[in-house]
Design a protein around this motif. Structure first.
Motif, short mmCIF file in Angstrom:
data_model
loop_
_atom_site.label_atom_id
_atom_site.label_comp_id
_atom_site.label_asym_id
_atom_site.label_seq_id
_atom_site.Cartn_x
_atom_site.Cartn_y
_atom_site.Cartn_z
N ASP A 195 0.83 -1.21 0.00
CA ASP A 195 0.00 0.00 0.00
C ASP A 195 0.87 1.26 0.00
OD1 ASP A 195 -2.36 1.41 -0.02
OD2 ASP A 195 -2.71 1.25 2.14
N GLY A 196 0.32 2.34 -0.54
CA GLY A 196 0.99 3.64 -0.47
C GLY A 196 1.59 4.11 -1.78
N ARG A 220 0.15 7.70 -2.59
CA ARG A 220 0.68 8.76 -1.73
C ARG A 220 2.17 9.00 -2.00
NH1 ARG A 220 -1.31 6.08 3.49
NH2 ARG A 220 -1.80 4.47 1.97
N ARG A 249 -12.20 2.47 -8.03
CA ARG A 249 -11.31 3.62 -8.28
C ARG A 249 -11.67 4.28 -9.60
NH1 ARG A 249 -5.33 2.52 -5.78
NH2 ARG A 249 -6.11 1.88 -3.75
MG MG Z 1 -4.07 2.40 -0.62
#
Ligand code: MG
Ligand code: IPE
Ligand code: IPE
Length: 242
Positions: free
Chosen positions: A17-18, A21, A68
């Motif tokens: 994850d990430g 970001r 999404r």
């Molecule tokens: Mg995520």
């Protein structure tokens, strides 16, 4: 990082994850975060193989990820196809057997085809199993297994009284794969997001703030070291463990 060779988990699962970001922090589009994540997949797979991990399961696309923006979904599916096709040679060179869990038949045809091709072409590799969770969610998997068993019961080929853990596990998409001893989630989120709910019943959980594109060998070894420092009691008390 000191790793105890005979205490390495057989199976590590990772919620990668990430990516978004990571990209945003650099002023780049989210998709570039996903692209950078591929490098981490390579590095972590190799590091896991080097220390003797037998199964590495990576959460690559959840059933919820269809929600999404369409452009991101399309980009992720293209990246998957491109990556699988592009990596087959190296997977074979490095002894990596590709496997998949999830509702993979419902993936776009080109993704499904690339995946099946990758699985077929790497099926004889034995150094490590790389399990991609694609169009995966634990609730989907558990419902799917339940339906399979219910159909057998309705057809008279299964006595409901015979349903036990082993039988149920054989109806999951992780059939034949041992449960992960260690579950890692990157990016600082401390939730499971519908991943492997049955299989992580007794997994050790490890959360790190590092975004997936920055997660590599050192971070994996740190997670394994943390795992090795824990006492797994499985309901017993310390004194009972030898
Ligand atoms: Mg995520
Ligand atoms: C993980 O990174 C990759 C997928 C879920 C496909 P994210 O895309 O979720 O990145 P963040 O969480 O938005 O930063
Ligand atoms: C979980 O990450 C799914 C994958 C890593 C493929 P998400 O980013 O989709 O999870 P949430 O939305 O933060 O729970």
């Amino acid at each position: 990082m000191q790793i105890i060779p005979d205490k390495v988990p057989r199976h590590i699962a990772i919620i990668m994850d990430g990516n978004g970001r990571w990209a945003k922090q650099k002023g780049m589009p989210r998709v570039l975060g996903h692209r950078s994540g591929v490098k981490s997949v390579r590095e972590v797979t190799e590091a896991a193989a080097q220390v003797g991990v037998e199964y590495l399961t990576l959460y690559a696309f959840s059933t919820e990820n269809w929600n999404r923006p369409p452009a991101e979904v399309t980009a992720l599916m293209s990246l998957l196809v491109e990556t699988i096709k592009g990596e087959i040679r190296d997977l074979n060179k490095n002894g990596v057997r590709l496997l998949a869990i999830g509702d993979i038949e419902a993936l776009p045809a080109s993704t499904y085809k690339a995946l099946m091709d990758g699985i077929e072409k790497t099926k004889n590799n034995t150094r490590i199993n790389l399990v991609l969770a694609l169009n995966y969610s634990a609730k989907w998997e558990i419902l799917h297994a339940t339906k399979l068993l219910a159909e057998q019961a309705a057809a008279g080929t299964l006595n409901p009284a015979d349903i036990n853990e082993e039988l149920f596990e054989n109806a999951l998409s992780t059939r034949g794969i041992p449960d992960p001893e260690l579950l890692i989630r990157t990016s600082g989120e401390t939730r499971i997001s519908n991943f492997l709910l049955w299989q992580i019943a007794y997994a050790e959980l490890y959360f790190t703030p590092v975004f997936w594109p920055d997660f590599g060998k050192e971070e994996l070894l740190a997670a394994i070291a943390s795992y090795q420092n824990r006492e797994r009691r499985f309901g017993k008390i310390s004194e009972q463990l030898v």
